[in-house]
Design a protein around this motif. Structure first.
Motif, PDB file in Angstrom:
ATOM      1  N   SER A 300     -62.710-111.404 -48.584  1.00  0.00           N
ATOM      2  CA  SER A 300     -61.745-112.462 -48.874  1.00  0.00           C
ATOM      3  C   SER A 300     -60.430-111.821 -49.305  1.00  0.00           C
ATOM      4  O   SER A 300     -60.412-111.027 -50.246  1.00  0.00           O
ATOM      5  CB  SER A 300     -62.275-113.371 -49.987  1.00  0.00           C
ATOM      6  OG  SER A 300     -63.442-114.055 -49.564  1.00  0.00           O
ATOM      7  N   SER A 301     -59.364-112.176 -48.616  1.00  0.00           N
ATOM      8  CA  SER A 301     -58.070-111.529 -48.843  1.00  0.00           C
ATOM      9  C   SER A 301     -56.938-112.536 -48.753  1.00  0.00           C
ATOM     10  O   SER A 301     -57.079-113.616 -48.170  1.00  0.00           O
ATOM     11  CB  SER A 301     -57.809-110.429 -47.795  1.00  0.00           C
ATOM     12  OG  SER A 301     -58.820-109.465 -47.781  1.00  0.00           O
ATOM     13  N   LEU A 302     -55.791-112.149 -49.300  1.00  0.00           N
ATOM     14  CA  LEU A 302     -54.538-112.861 -49.085  1.00  0.00           C
ATOM     15  C   LEU A 302     -53.730-112.083 -48.056  1.00  0.00           C
ATOM     16  O   LEU A 302     -53.419-110.900 -48.262  1.00  0.00           O
ATOM     17  CB  LEU A 302     -53.751-112.984 -50.385  1.00  0.00           C
ATOM     18  CG  LEU A 302     -54.261-114.015 -51.391  1.00  0.00           C
ATOM     19  CD1 LEU A 302     -53.602-113.806 -52.751  1.00  0.00           C
ATOM     20  CD2 LEU A 302     -54.006-115.435 -50.891  1.00  0.00           C
ATOM     21  N   ILE A 391     -47.087-120.108 -50.765  1.00  0.00           N
ATOM     22  CA  ILE A 391     -48.498-119.911 -50.425  1.00  0.00           C
ATOM     23  C   ILE A 391     -48.963-121.145 -49.664  1.00  0.00           C
ATOM     24  O   ILE A 391     -48.843-122.267 -50.165  1.00  0.00           O
ATOM     25  CB  ILE A 391     -49.371-119.719 -51.691  1.00  0.00           C
ATOM     26  CG1 ILE A 391     -48.897-118.512 -52.492  1.00  0.00           C
ATOM     27  CG2 ILE A 391     -50.834-119.570 -51.297  1.00  0.00           C
ATOM     28  CD1 ILE A 391     -48.037-118.893 -53.685  1.00  0.00           C
ATOM     29  N   LYS A 392     -49.471-120.947 -48.456  1.00  0.00           N
ATOM     30  CA  LYS A 392     -49.959-122.089 -47.676  1.00  0.00           C
ATOM     31  C   LYS A 392     -51.468-122.206 -47.848  1.00  0.00           C
ATOM     32  O   LYS A 392     -52.190-121.215 -47.839  1.00  0.00           O
ATOM     33  CB  LYS A 392     -49.600-121.943 -46.200  1.00  0.00           C
ATOM     34  CG  LYS A 392     -49.937-123.182 -45.373  1.00  0.00           C
ATOM     35  CD  LYS A 392     -49.134-123.267 -44.081  1.00  0.00           C
ATOM     36  CE  LYS A 392     -47.728-123.784 -44.332  1.00  0.00           C
ATOM     37  NZ  LYS A 392     -47.018-124.134 -43.063  1.00  0.00           N
ATOM     38  N   THR A 393     -51.937-123.429 -47.999  1.00  0.00           N
ATOM     39  CA  THR A 393     -53.365-123.670 -48.177  1.00  0.00           C
ATOM     40  C   THR A 393     -53.751-124.963 -47.467  1.00  0.00           C
ATOM     41  O   THR A 393     -52.923-125.611 -46.839  1.00  0.00           O
ATOM     42  CB  THR A 393     -53.731-123.720 -49.676  1.00  0.00           C
ATOM     43  OG1 THR A 393     -55.160-123.743 -49.807  1.00  0.00           O
ATOM     44  CG2 THR A 393     -53.142-124.937 -50.348  1.00  0.00           C
ATOM     45  N   ALA A 394     -55.020-125.322 -47.562  1.00  0.00           N
ATOM     46  CA  ALA A 394     -55.537-126.529 -46.918  1.00  0.00           C
ATOM     47  C   ALA A 394     -56.715-127.047 -47.726  1.00  0.00           C
ATOM     48  O   ALA A 394     -57.375-126.288 -48.446  1.00  0.00           O
ATOM     49  CB  ALA A 394     -55.973-126.227 -45.479  1.00  0.00           C
ATOM     50  N   PRO A 395     -57.014-128.344 -47.638  1.00  0.00           N
ATOM     51  CA  PRO A 395     -58.160-128.917 -48.360  1.00  0.00           C
ATOM     52  C   PRO A 395     -59.471-128.603 -47.648  1.00  0.00           C
ATOM     53  O   PRO A 395     -60.149-129.484 -47.121  1.00  0.00           O
ATOM     54  CB  PRO A 395     -57.848-130.420 -48.354  1.00  0.00           C
ATOM     55  CG  PRO A 395     -57.068-130.625 -47.091  1.00  0.00           C
ATOM     56  CD  PRO A 395     -56.246-129.375 -46.914  1.00  0.00           C
ATOM     57  N   TYR A 445     -54.689-117.396 -47.156  1.00  0.00           N
ATOM     58  CA  TYR A 445     -56.006-116.867 -47.511  1.00  0.00           C
ATOM     59  C   TYR A 445     -56.904-116.775 -46.286  1.00  0.00           C
ATOM     60  O   TYR A 445     -56.857-117.620 -45.391  1.00  0.00           O
ATOM     61  CB  TYR A 445     -56.617-117.801 -48.557  1.00  0.00           C
ATOM     62  CG  TYR A 445     -58.056-117.556 -48.929  1.00  0.00           C
ATOM     63  CD1 TYR A 445     -58.475-116.342 -49.451  1.00  0.00           C
ATOM     64  CD2 TYR A 445     -59.001-118.582 -48.796  1.00  0.00           C
ATOM     65  CE1 TYR A 445     -59.798-116.141 -49.819  1.00  0.00           C
ATOM     66  CE2 TYR A 445     -60.321-118.392 -49.170  1.00  0.00           C
ATOM     67  CZ  TYR A 445     -60.718-117.170 -49.678  1.00  0.00           C
ATOM     68  OH  TYR A 445     -62.016-116.979 -50.037  1.00  0.00           O
ATOM     69  N   THR A 446     -57.734-115.733 -46.252  1.00  0.00           N
ATOM     70  CA  THR A 446     -58.703-115.597 -45.163  1.00  0.00           C
ATOM     71  C   THR A 446     -59.993-114.968 -45.671  1.00  0.00           C
ATOM     72  O   THR A 446     -60.013-114.272 -46.682  1.00  0.00           O
ATOM     73  CB  THR A 446     -58.135-114.715 -44.036  1.00  0.00           C
ATOM     74  OG1 THR A 446     -59.031-114.724 -42.931  1.00  0.00           O
ATOM     75  CG2 THR A 446     -57.970-113.271 -44.493  1.00  0.00           C
TER      76      THR A 446
END
Length: 548
Positions: A300-302, A391-395, A445-446
């Protein structure tokens, strides 16, 4: 989420897209994930489960999603590959310890720096009873080179000049440059062999719920009820007696809701499943079934996707990693199931390296301890105080919420401004394939897993100009070492070069490593026998399961 098909660089996009989708399964959303009390998880890795007492008529398996496609050219996600691995087979076999051994190819040889020769097994039949031939292999492999197909695994074939039948059971692949990574990829979807006649007959329906597939594995795909389930039936003429299916039938049931999956496993409505929702693991450990933790290759990384902003200064990247309480993030995002890491690979993909090389790869890496004051000083030295990152994210899952919130808090604690942009899951997936989707985005994030037993698969991604080098990071020394490593046949010598690449990545931080986590598995009270390993994406694991 959506799966996007573009022919260039799809393998690496696939790895990330698969990782993103996995989070739908791995996490359960909470109303306030940041407020969760840190968990003190107790777990240990297992390499096997008890041997079955005998065969079983049938069992059921839960999947977090329906396969997008069972066409091997597009099978790059967990939901797709966990099914397909039991029906279709590759030239090589990726084992539970992440080693490669002969599969449909009984032998393989590199006869020159740019030539690989594969000798197929005699006596293997497809599920329609027709024999496996070299012509089938040529047809199957050549699809990855066809722009009209747009294979997710094109990058494995990017250096291939020709694929030729050189005998009734012999295929010769010629590459434009020495390419050690081509053969490494033959243990996954890129090495799958399908009937040439079936490919021609089914056309656009191949691999969907209408056309199905016709392969050589221990199970035959016999039914696909869209939106509900996939059923596999034992193929009695399977060539490998040691992997003959112990069950007459396996039914994969699709359940998108993580709570529903946990409840179905607890009640025995389904017998087993991979990728357990972390919030449900403690509940499942209290049942009459068993939870196992196995080998994984995921980190798990940014991803740093903008080097024109404040993160273009390596001191700011170092500072941000130092300001992230990664142990706390691990507890909040993954309930403590895992460990903090400073590398972008796991030791599981270094199996061909000597102990000395593995020690060289992981020893001496900077560990970036949690130190806000030191991190703040680095930001000041870089002249970045007051600058903004997005920082881009998603639900998608609890870890998305935890990590995005923690990253904003960390950035603000060291003098940066930070903002979260939330998009839909499908828009989030576009970050991995569409450069325009990354405009104005500094971090995302991935969970990036490797599909071959070679750390060079990871570090090859970070070369200048690579499709999945999302921040367009460039280091000439890194590029030269990576290019040299691709042409090195000796596994340990190649791993030594990968160790150099791992150290450069650790110093330069084009991606910020956070933590690793195990592969999770639940087996109900009726079944046992499968090895808990992420190789279930490419190995006929369901055939090993029988009665307790």
């Amino acid at each position: 989420m959506s799966n996007l098909r573009t022919p260039a660089g799809r393998r690496n996009v696939a790895l990330v897209a698969g990782g993103v989708a996995a989070l739908l399964a791995l996490t359960g959303c909470t109303s306030d994930p940041a407020a969760d009390e840190p968990a003190s998880a107790e777990w240990e890795l297992s390499t096997e489960t008890p041997a079955p007492s005998g065969d079983i008529d049938s069992y059921s398996w839960v999947s977090y999603a329906e396969p997008y496609s069972l066409d091997y050219a597009y099978a790059f996600d967990y939901a797709d590959n966990q099914v397909l691995a039991n029906v279709c087979e590759s030239l090589l076999r990726l084992n539970p310890d992440y080693s490669l051994s002969p599969g449909l190819a009984e032998s393989f040889e590199q006869t020159s720096p740019t030539t690989w020769v594969y000798t197929l097994r005699d006596g293997v039949t497809f599920h329609d009873g027709t024999p496996l031939t070299a012509a089938d292999a040529v047809a199957s492999m050549s699809r990855h080179l066809d722009p009209a197909v747009g294979s997710s695994w094109f990058s494995v074939y990017q250096n291939v000049a020709s694929i030729e039948q050189t005998g009734d059971l012999e295929v010769t692949v010629t590459t434009t440059i020495p390419d050690s990574q081509f053969n490494q990829g033959m243990g996954g979807s890129a090495g799958v062999i399908e009937s040439a006649a079936t490919l021609a007959e089914k056309g656009a329906d191949y691999g969907n719920s209408t056309g199905l597939v016709n392969c050589t594995g221990p199970f035959e795909l016999t039914e696909w009820k869209s939106g509900e389930s996939v059923t596999l039936t034992r193929y009695d003429d399977y060539w490998d007696d040691e992997l003959a299916a112990k069950s007459g039938e396996v039914k994969f049931v699709f359940m998108g809701d993580s709570t529903a999956r946990v409840n179905a496993l607890k009640s025995g409505d389904v017998d087993g499943g991979w990728m357990l929702p972390v919030d449900g693991i403690a509940q499942l450990q209290q049942t009459s079934g068993d939870v196992y933790f196995g080998l994984s290759t995921a980190v798990s990384s940014l991803i740093v996707s903008n080097l024109d902003g404040p993160l273009g200064d390596v001191r700011v990247r170092q500072a941000l990693l130092m300001a992230l309480d990664r142990e706390g993030i691990l507890d909040a995002a993954a309930k403590g199931f895992g460990e903090v890491t400073n590398a972008l690979t796991t030791e599981s993909v270094w199996g061909a390296a000597s102990d000395a090389t593995r020690e060289e790869a992981f020893g001496g890496l900077a560990d970036y301890p949690y130190d806000v004051e030191a991190a703040k000083q680095l930001v000041e030295e870089a002249g970045a105080t007051g600058q903004k990152i997005v920082i881009k994210t998603a639900p998608i899952g609890n870890d998305f919420a935890v990590i995005s919130q923690a990253t904003v808090a960390a950035a603000q604690s060291i003098g940066l401004e930070a903002e979260i942009e939330t998009v839909t899951p499908s828009a989030y997936t576009a970050l991995f394939s569409d450069p325009s989707a990354r405009e104005g985005v500094d971090l995302f994030y991935t969970v990036w897993y490797l599909s071959s037993p070679d750390p060079l698969e990871m570090y090859g991604v970070l070369r200048t100009g690579e499709f999945s080098n999302y921040g367009e990071w460039s280091n000439p020394e890194f590029d030269a070492i990576a290019d040299e490593a691709v042409g090195i046949v000796d596994p340990d010598e190649r791993a030594q070069k990968s160790a150099e690449l791992q150290h450069i990545a650790n110093e330069e931080l084009p991606w910020l490593p956070l933590f690793t986590g195990p592969t999770t598995l639940f087996l109900g009270e009726r079944i046992t026998g499968v090895a808990p390993s992420i190789n279930y994406l490419y190995y006929p694991w369901a055939a090993t399961i029988g009665a307790r």
